[in-house]
Design a protein around this motif. Structure first.
Motif, PDB file in Angstrom:
ATOM      1  N   ARG A   1       3.364   6.018  -5.546  1.00 42.40           N
ATOM      2  CA  ARG A   1       3.152   6.077  -6.990  1.00 42.40           C
ATOM      3  C   ARG A   1       2.033   7.045  -7.367  1.00 42.40           C
ATOM      4  O   ARG A   1       2.117   7.756  -8.360  1.00 42.40           O
ATOM      5  CB  ARG A   1       2.788   4.683  -7.518  1.00 42.40           C
ATOM      6  CG  ARG A   1       3.970   3.769  -7.811  1.00 42.40           C
ATOM      7  CD  ARG A   1       4.630   4.168  -9.130  1.00 42.40           C
ATOM      8  NE  ARG A   1       5.812   3.390  -9.392  1.00 42.40           N
ATOM      9  CZ  ARG A   1       5.851   2.310 -10.155  1.00 42.40           C
ATOM     10  NH1 ARG A   1       4.745   1.844 -10.710  1.00 42.40           N
ATOM     11  NH2 ARG A   1       6.980   1.691 -10.361  1.00 42.40           N
ATOM     12  N   PHE A   2       0.981   7.039  -6.572  1.00 38.97           N
ATOM     13  CA  PHE A   2      -0.223   7.794  -6.913  1.00 38.97           C
ATOM     14  C   PHE A   2      -0.349   9.101  -6.137  1.00 38.97           C
ATOM     15  O   PHE A   2      -1.415   9.693  -6.069  1.00 38.97           O
ATOM     16  CB  PHE A   2      -1.461   6.915  -6.698  1.00 38.97           C
ATOM     17  CG  PHE A   2      -1.392   5.590  -7.407  1.00 38.97           C
ATOM     18  CD1 PHE A   2      -0.822   5.493  -8.667  1.00 38.97           C
ATOM     19  CD2 PHE A   2      -1.876   4.443  -6.807  1.00 38.97           C
ATOM     20  CE1 PHE A   2      -0.744   4.266  -9.328  1.00 38.97           C
ATOM     21  CE2 PHE A   2      -1.805   3.214  -7.455  1.00 38.97           C
ATOM     22  CZ  PHE A   2      -1.231   3.123  -8.718  1.00 38.97           C
ATOM     23  N   ASP A   3       0.764   9.545  -5.541  1.00 43.79           N
ATOM     24  CA  ASP A   3       0.814  10.838  -4.851  1.00 43.79           C
ATOM     25  C   ASP A   3      -0.239  10.929  -3.739  1.00 43.79           C
ATOM     26  O   ASP A   3      -0.982  11.907  -3.636  1.00 43.79           O
ATOM     27  CB  ASP A   3       0.635  11.976  -5.862  1.00 43.79           C
ATOM     28  CG  ASP A   3       1.041  13.329  -5.286  1.00 43.79           C
ATOM     29  OD1 ASP A   3       1.895  13.352  -4.372  1.00 43.79           O
ATOM     30  OD2 ASP A   3       0.503  14.355  -5.747  1.00 43.79           O
ATOM     31  N   LEU A   4      -0.267   9.891  -2.892  1.00 42.96           N
ATOM     32  CA  LEU A   4      -1.240   9.839  -1.805  1.00 42.96           C
ATOM     33  C   LEU A   4      -0.565   9.811  -0.434  1.00 42.96           C
ATOM     34  O   LEU A   4      -1.109   9.265   0.525  1.00 42.96           O
ATOM     35  CB  LEU A   4      -2.131   8.600  -1.970  1.00 42.96           C
ATOM     36  CG  LEU A   4      -3.079   8.608  -3.168  1.00 42.96           C
ATOM     37  CD1 LEU A   4      -3.725   7.238  -3.341  1.00 42.96           C
ATOM     38  CD2 LEU A   4      -4.143   9.696  -3.030  1.00 42.96           C
TER      39      LEU A   4
ATOM     40  N   CYS B   1       0.829  -1.212   0.000  1.00 37.56           N
ATOM     41  CA  CYS B   1       0.000   0.000   0.000  1.00 37.56           C
ATOM     42  C   CYS B   1       0.862   1.260   0.000  1.00 37.56           C
ATOM     43  O   CYS B   1       0.565   2.229  -0.708  1.00 37.56           O
ATOM     44  CB  CYS B   1      -0.939  -0.001   1.199  1.00 37.56           C
ATOM     45  SG  CYS B   1      -2.298  -1.187   1.080  1.00 37.56           S
ATOM     46  N   ARG B   2       1.933   1.256   0.779  1.00 32.31           N
ATOM     47  CA  ARG B   2       2.808   2.429   0.827  1.00 32.31           C
ATOM     48  C   ARG B   2       3.482   2.651  -0.528  1.00 32.31           C
ATOM     49  O   ARG B   2       3.646   3.791  -0.972  1.00 32.31           O
ATOM     50  CB  ARG B   2       3.861   2.251   1.933  1.00 32.31           C
ATOM     51  CG  ARG B   2       3.299   2.387   3.336  1.00 32.31           C
ATOM     52  CD  ARG B   2       4.396   2.294   4.404  1.00 32.31           C
ATOM     53  NE  ARG B   2       3.851   2.542   5.720  1.00 32.31           N
ATOM     54  CZ  ARG B   2       3.506   1.602   6.588  1.00 32.31           C
ATOM     55  NH1 ARG B   2       3.680   0.318   6.280  1.00 32.31           N
ATOM     56  NH2 ARG B   2       3.003   1.911   7.772  1.00 32.31           N
ATOM     57  N   PHE B   3       3.888   1.573  -1.163  1.00 33.56           N
ATOM     58  CA  PHE B   3       4.496   1.667  -2.494  1.00 33.56           C
ATOM     59  C   PHE B   3       3.526   2.303  -3.479  1.00 33.56           C
ATOM     60  O   PHE B   3       3.876   3.230  -4.218  1.00 33.56           O
ATOM     61  CB  PHE B   3       4.901   0.266  -2.972  1.00 33.56           C
ATOM     62  CG  PHE B   3       5.293   0.194  -4.416  1.00 33.56           C
ATOM     63  CD1 PHE B   3       6.563   0.585  -4.826  1.00 33.56           C
ATOM     64  CD2 PHE B   3       4.398  -0.270  -5.368  1.00 33.56           C
ATOM     65  CE1 PHE B   3       6.926   0.528  -6.160  1.00 33.56           C
ATOM     66  CE2 PHE B   3       4.748  -0.336  -6.712  1.00 33.56           C
ATOM     67  CZ  PHE B   3       6.015   0.064  -7.117  1.00 33.56           C
ATOM     68  N   LEU B   4       2.290   1.809  -3.504  1.00 29.14           N
ATOM     69  CA  LEU B   4       1.289   2.349  -4.427  1.00 29.14           C
ATOM     70  C   LEU B   4       0.919   3.785  -4.064  1.00 29.14           C
ATOM     71  O   LEU B   4       0.702   4.622  -4.948  1.00 29.14           O
ATOM     72  CB  LEU B   4       0.044   1.458  -4.419  1.00 29.14           C
ATOM     73  CG  LEU B   4       0.244   0.030  -4.953  1.00 29.14           C
ATOM     74  CD1 LEU B   4      -1.022  -0.794  -4.739  1.00 29.14           C
ATOM     75  CD2 LEU B   4       0.631   0.053  -6.425  1.00 29.14           C
TER      76      LEU B   4
END
Length: 200
Positions: free
Chosen positions: A74-77, A68-71
């Motif tokens: 990636r998605f600027d969240l 989740c942290r990786f994604l």
């Protein structure tokens, strides 16, 4: 991103937050949903003998929170700076504590012991959700300064599972958490996913 595949059980659990993030990010992926027997049969081939596992860009990722942290990156969240980022981590890890609470009774075989443990777990879950509700009140309805960040997705993805495991609507008296869940679930990509996902 290409050849992306998420492997997990045929239930929300630890993978639903990952599914939410992948759909939000517009990633086309294979959503492999297995039985417990199928997972057991492939255990030796899994990094830690468990799921979820995300195969992405030729690499294999495991541990749900790490994925989740990786994604999220990636998605600027993850917020605007390192302090926002650590607030995301704190919120996400706190949400994860809810799972730890219900697991104390969920696999208990003794009926009387399970009932006693369930009461204690529901009390703890309500306490955690109350703390999260208070945090949202200080941050314009989100976990980090009114920004859309990845723990927002985690609580929305996890909410149905929390209610299912406890046997009650744990969000009924939590208007800010309910509103955040509804906001995330109304995002076009998430809404489209919810409408087509398998029923549990």
């Amino acid at each position: 991103m290409s050849a992306t595949k998420l492997t997990y059980l045929a239930l929300p659990g630890l993978a639903e937050g990952i599914r939410y993030l992948l759909h939000y990010g517009g990633v086309q992926f294979e959503d492999e949903r297995l039985t417990r027997e199928e997972v057991a049969a492939m255990k030796e081939k899994l990094p830690l003998g468990q799921v979820p596992v995300l195969q992405i860009e030729g690499k294999t990722l495991f541990q749900s929170q790490a994925i989740c942290r990786f994604l999220a990156k990636r998605f600027d969240l993850t917020g605007k700076d390192e302090w926002d980022s650590v607030q995301c981590d704190i919120a996400a890890d706190t949400i994860y504590e809810i799972r730890n609470a219900y697991l104390t009774f969920f696999h208990e075989k003794n009926e009387a012991a399970q009932k006693e443990k369930r009461v204690a777990a529901v009390k703890k879950i309500d306490f955690i959700l109350g703390k999260l509700e208070g945090h949202l009140a200080k941050n314009d309805g989100h976990f980090v300064k009114g920004q859309l960040t990845w723990p927002d997705f985690m609580i929305a993805a996890f909410s149905e599972h929390i209610n299912s495991r406890t046997g009650r609507d744990m969000f009924a008296a939590k208007p800010l958490l309910s509103a955040l869940r509804d906001e995330i679930n109304a995002l076009p990509a998430i809404k489209a996913y919810i409408e087509k996902r398998p029923k549990y």
